[in-house]
Design an enzyme around this catalytic site. Sequence first.
Site, mmCIF file in Angstrom:
data_model
loop_
_atom_site.group_PDB
_atom_site.id
_atom_site.type_symbol
_atom_site.label_atom_id
_atom_site.label_comp_id
_atom_site.label_asym_id
_atom_site.label_seq_id
_atom_site.Cartn_x
_atom_site.Cartn_y
_atom_site.Cartn_z
ATOM 1 N N GLU A 1 5.595 -3.384 1.017
ATOM 2 C CA GLU A 1 5.762 -3.095 -0.405
ATOM 3 C C GLU A 1 4.992 -1.809 -0.652
ATOM 4 O O GLU A 1 3.763 -1.800 -0.636
ATOM 5 C CB GLU A 1 5.240 -4.257 -1.248
ATOM 6 N N GLY B 1 0.818 -1.202 0.000
ATOM 7 C CA GLY B 1 0.000 0.000 0.000
ATOM 8 C C GLY B 1 0.852 1.252 0.000
ATOM 9 O O GLY B 1 2.016 1.246 -0.436
ATOM 10 N N SER B 2 0.299 2.318 0.516
ATOM 11 C CA SER B 2 0.962 3.623 0.456
ATOM 12 C C SER B 2 2.085 3.746 1.469
ATOM 13 O O SER B 2 2.097 3.068 2.508
ATOM 14 C CB SER B 2 -0.064 4.736 0.699
ATOM 15 N N GLY C 1 2.293 2.589 5.341
ATOM 16 C CA GLY C 1 3.415 1.702 5.643
ATOM 17 C C GLY C 1 4.230 2.191 6.825
ATOM 18 O O GLY C 1 4.640 1.403 7.686
ATOM 19 N N GLU D 1 4.281 10.357 -6.110
ATOM 20 C CA GLU D 1 3.563 9.321 -6.840
ATOM 21 C C GLU D 1 2.137 9.789 -7.130
ATOM 22 O O GLU D 1 1.377 10.087 -6.217
ATOM 23 C CB GLU D 1 3.534 8.031 -6.009
#
Length: 485
Positions: free
Chosen positions: A250, A228-229, A233, A385
Amino acid sequence: MNLHDHWIDGVSVAPADGARLERVSPADGRVIAAAALGTAGDLDAAVVAARRAFDTGPWTTLPGSQRGEVLLRLAALIEENLEALAFLEAEEAGKPLAVGRSELQFGIELIRYAASLASGLSGRLLSESGPEAMGLVLQQPLGVIGVICPWNYPAVCLLQKLPFALAAGCAVVAKPSELTAGTTVQIARLAREAGLPDGQFNVVIGTGEVVGEAMTAHPGIDKISFTGSGRIGRRIAAKCGESLKRYSLELGGKGANIIFADADLDAAVEGAFQGFTINKGEECCAGSRILVEESIAGDFTARLLARCAAARLGGVRDEEAEIGPLIHEQHLQKVLSFIEGARADGARLLCGGERLTGGDYAKGTYLPPTIFTDVRPDMTLFREEVFGPVAALMTFRTLDEAVQIANDTTYGLANGIWTGSLDKAMAMTRRLQSGMLYVNTYLELVPQLPFGGMKSSGMGHENGPEGLQEFLTTRSAFIRLRTAF
């Protein structure tokens, strides 16, 4: 309309208070599903079932080859139900059906690969301590794994974790996104049909604020595996740090797709296009910074713009569609805000930039491929992002300059290189700071290769033998013998 309930201890469990979230199709605004909204109590029930299955059930003590056989049966069942699962995945996540099919097929490959690893688990015998002593190094399953998956790749993200955890002998509690829970619940049903013991794989649907927080804090969970983001995280890492719970993350990315003058230009144009539009840009490895050697920039740009103009956007029922709608209206507005910010910063729009309206697009969240040029490294578009089909097109003159631009980011998930020179490809591979590197391709994966990021793109690995190691713990034993051997 589909109803998605929790899956706990081998049975479907409806929300106790009746709370559900309606999922609206991003393609046309129809209500297509209603998912249970779980509570901390639901999560606790799932952890209790998983804990019992791990501590007292047969799965952990089965020979690895037998665990592998169950996983192979699961892969076969998913293959038998591929069309229905692919449609469910595509409709909820906003993908063309062909994309949903390919993602489920890759998930099947992941399961089969994990099954092959299950029978290869081994430790080590050390006999260097004299004839009356020896050492054993044991690899054993870690315990109960909390899996948290995002909405952009519901099935693939689950199957990069679940079969490896099961192959290791662990029990799993998964929290899919409440927006895209359908395939996760159906895979849980198929896993039971394949012979997985009750409680070994549980699914609790709900929000991150409720179920995700409860999962991260629960003492019965031994590790969190999260995709996720970066913002979430970091929160998970902090919460796990409080109890020293293990975790792997991840997270996001800001990949550079680097095209040298000696590249196959046709292949590079297609690779650059796919690199930022695949999954409508809702892709952590997206090559959203396209770096082109200055001497070919004009020709490359013209070809790329023509490819973007030819792209077909459409929903799950459009077999010709390449790009689907963004996940929901709020996310579309977020992506549009990045576009407006890039304009305000002085970047020049080359194509796209406006949502599609009217006709088949009237009730959907469609955004065509969008490319900016005149982008500077200090711009938000370069640094953050976007998670949509939006790219920054830049030029470079030398290999060193390309490396400097590509590495000028806090992210480190993926980068791409397009060149006809093996020497150049190897030099770039060593110098680019990302966990994944693609040479003359982009976003092409095989289960045997480990997948993971550097810097703020996360820690830990999925896939490959390393993906299995994430769910094992190493123990040592020193044994004094009565007689020499």
